[in-house]
Design an enzyme around this catalytic site. Sequence first.
Site, PDB file in Angstrom:
ATOM      1  N   GLU A 112      20.972 -46.229 -34.138  1.00  0.00           N
ATOM      2  CA  GLU A 112      22.241 -46.107 -34.870  1.00  0.00           C
ATOM      3  C   GLU A 112      22.195 -44.836 -35.727  1.00  0.00           C
ATOM      4  OE1 GLU A 112      22.381 -48.759 -38.292  1.00  0.00           O
ATOM      5  OE2 GLU A 112      24.560 -48.937 -38.162  1.00  0.00           O
ATOM      6  N   ASN A 126      31.452 -46.172 -37.049  1.00  0.00           N
ATOM      7  CA  ASN A 126      30.024 -46.125 -36.745  1.00  0.00           C
ATOM      8  C   ASN A 126      29.933 -46.393 -35.238  1.00  0.00           C
ATOM      9  OD1 ASN A 126      27.263 -46.575 -36.538  1.00  0.00           O
ATOM     10  ND2 ASN A 126      27.126 -47.752 -38.425  1.00  0.00           N
ATOM     11  N   LYS A 162      31.071 -49.956 -34.043  1.00  0.00           N
ATOM     12  CA  LYS A 162      30.414 -51.114 -34.683  1.00  0.00           C
ATOM     13  C   LYS A 162      31.429 -52.106 -35.242  1.00  0.00           C
ATOM     14  CE  LYS A 162      26.743 -52.004 -38.119  1.00  0.00           C
ATOM     15  NZ  LYS A 162      25.776 -51.309 -39.004  1.00  0.00           N
ATOM     16  N   GLU A 212      28.535 -49.528 -46.116  1.00  0.00           N
ATOM     17  CA  GLU A 212      29.187 -49.317 -44.803  1.00  0.00           C
ATOM     18  C   GLU A 212      30.662 -49.682 -44.844  1.00  0.00           C
ATOM     19  OE1 GLU A 212      27.324 -49.998 -40.978  1.00  0.00           O
ATOM     20  OE2 GLU A 212      25.547 -50.692 -42.032  1.00  0.00           O
ATOM     21  N   CYS A 262      23.166 -52.318 -34.795  1.00  0.00           N
ATOM     22  CA  CYS A 262      22.469 -52.882 -35.949  1.00  0.00           C
ATOM     23  C   CYS A 262      22.871 -54.309 -36.310  1.00  0.00           C
ATOM     24  CB  CYS A 262      22.587 -51.938 -37.148  1.00  0.00           C
ATOM     25  SG  CYS A 262      21.346 -52.333 -38.395  1.00  0.00           S
ATOM     26  N   ASN A 282      19.409 -49.295 -38.451  1.00  0.00           N
ATOM     27  CA  ASN A 282      18.834 -48.741 -39.691  1.00  0.00           C
ATOM     28  C   ASN A 282      18.763 -49.930 -40.634  1.00  0.00           C
ATOM     29  OD1 ASN A 282      19.279 -45.390 -40.054  1.00  0.00           O
ATOM     30  ND2 ASN A 282      20.577 -46.350 -38.539  1.00  0.00           N
TER      31      ASN A 282
HETATM   32  N1  CDV Z   1      22.742 -50.836 -40.667  1.00  0.00           N
HETATM   33  C1  CDV Z   1      22.843 -52.182 -40.734  1.00  0.00           C
HETATM   34  O1  CDV Z   1      23.759 -52.774 -40.162  1.00  0.00           O
HETATM   35  N2  CDV Z   1      21.913 -52.806 -41.479  1.00  0.00           N
HETATM   36  C2  CDV Z   1      21.924 -54.237 -41.687  1.00  0.00           C
HETATM   37  C3  CDV Z   1      21.295 -54.566 -43.028  1.00  0.00           C
HETATM   38  C4  CDV Z   1      22.166 -54.211 -44.141  1.00  0.00           C
HETATM   39  C5  CDV Z   1      20.960 -56.041 -43.134  1.00  0.00           C
HETATM   40  C6  CDV Z   1      21.206 -54.987 -40.596  1.00  0.00           C
HETATM   41  O2  CDV Z   1      21.736 -56.003 -40.135  1.00  0.00           O
HETATM   42  O3  CDV Z   1      20.099 -54.618 -40.222  1.00  0.00           O
END
Ligand code: CDV
Length: 308
Positions: free
Chosen positions: A46, A106, A123, A142, A168, A193
């Site tokens: 990501e 994203n 996303k 975000e 993510c 991330n």
């Molecule tokens: N970049 C993300 O989406 N990070 C989230 C954190 C904030 C929990 C994740 O689900 O990994």
Amino acid sequence: MSKMIIGGAQIGGIQKDETREEVVARMIALMDEAHGKGVKYLAYPEMTLTTFFPRFYVEDRAEFDHWFETEMPNAATRPLFDRAREYGMGFTFGYCELTPEGQHFNTSVIVSPEGEIILKYRKTHLPGHSEYEPERTHQHLEKRYFLPGDTGFNVVRNQGVIMGMSICNDRRWPESWRVMGLQGVELVTIGYNTPSQNNLSAEEGIERRVYHHELSVCAGAYQNSTYAVAVAKCGMEDGNHMFAGSIIVDPDGFVVARAEGEGDELITHEADFAKCAFGKSTVFNFAAHRRTEHYGLICERTGVQIDV
Ligand code: CDV
């Protein structure tokens, strides 16, 4: 040909002052290594091109527009597309997208071995918050800098394999997986991330965070009988630590490759996509076993409502 070597290109921290060109050079180095190992499809994280800026608050969000790409490919990323085409390698990576209409997403894309973007995903599940919250150990803004994605979870047939993407936080939501599962997905790639610390709970250490990450990816892969590549941007970034833990998971839910360090690192596995068929035709034969008459609440209701 049901077999293909797939790879995950984990990327170590990207600092604020690193240029896109410097990052792309790191990506190409991993692509070269992947090519040497016979990889034909490579997944990057990501927001591969920049630091994870949602940890920073700015009053005027336009100040952060410089983290976004207005076209893809562009001058900085063109060498990556060219190198992949030279190798006949497909790939996927995440970046921040600013549309001509001024919308911020994203985003991740699937690029064919011919160098064409054949699927875009924005996303869906944006974690965090939209305003500065001083009680948090670090910010996760975000919801301030991105709109929720408008693409949904589509799939595309690439290199003979049905492929889809999540980004993510999406990996924690079974709905993401099932929508792709219902389209016969055989490979789900997920860039992430993930901060090593929960910004609202000091007790939730890195081991628990990595466990939940793996649990989510293994469950999603198993329950939809698909391969999954989950690949991190990780290590120290602008003084913040994000866990590594990039993995490749088979359609039986087992981890078949795992990153060892927290820096730029390639993981690979020879996937046999014929293996997806067994789960899809037995325990997870959706046509035979799903009971959609009982699933209505999943789409009708967003949050919990207690009526008893
Ligand atoms: N970049 C993300 O989406 N990070 C989230 C954190 C904030 C929990 C994740 O689900 O990994």
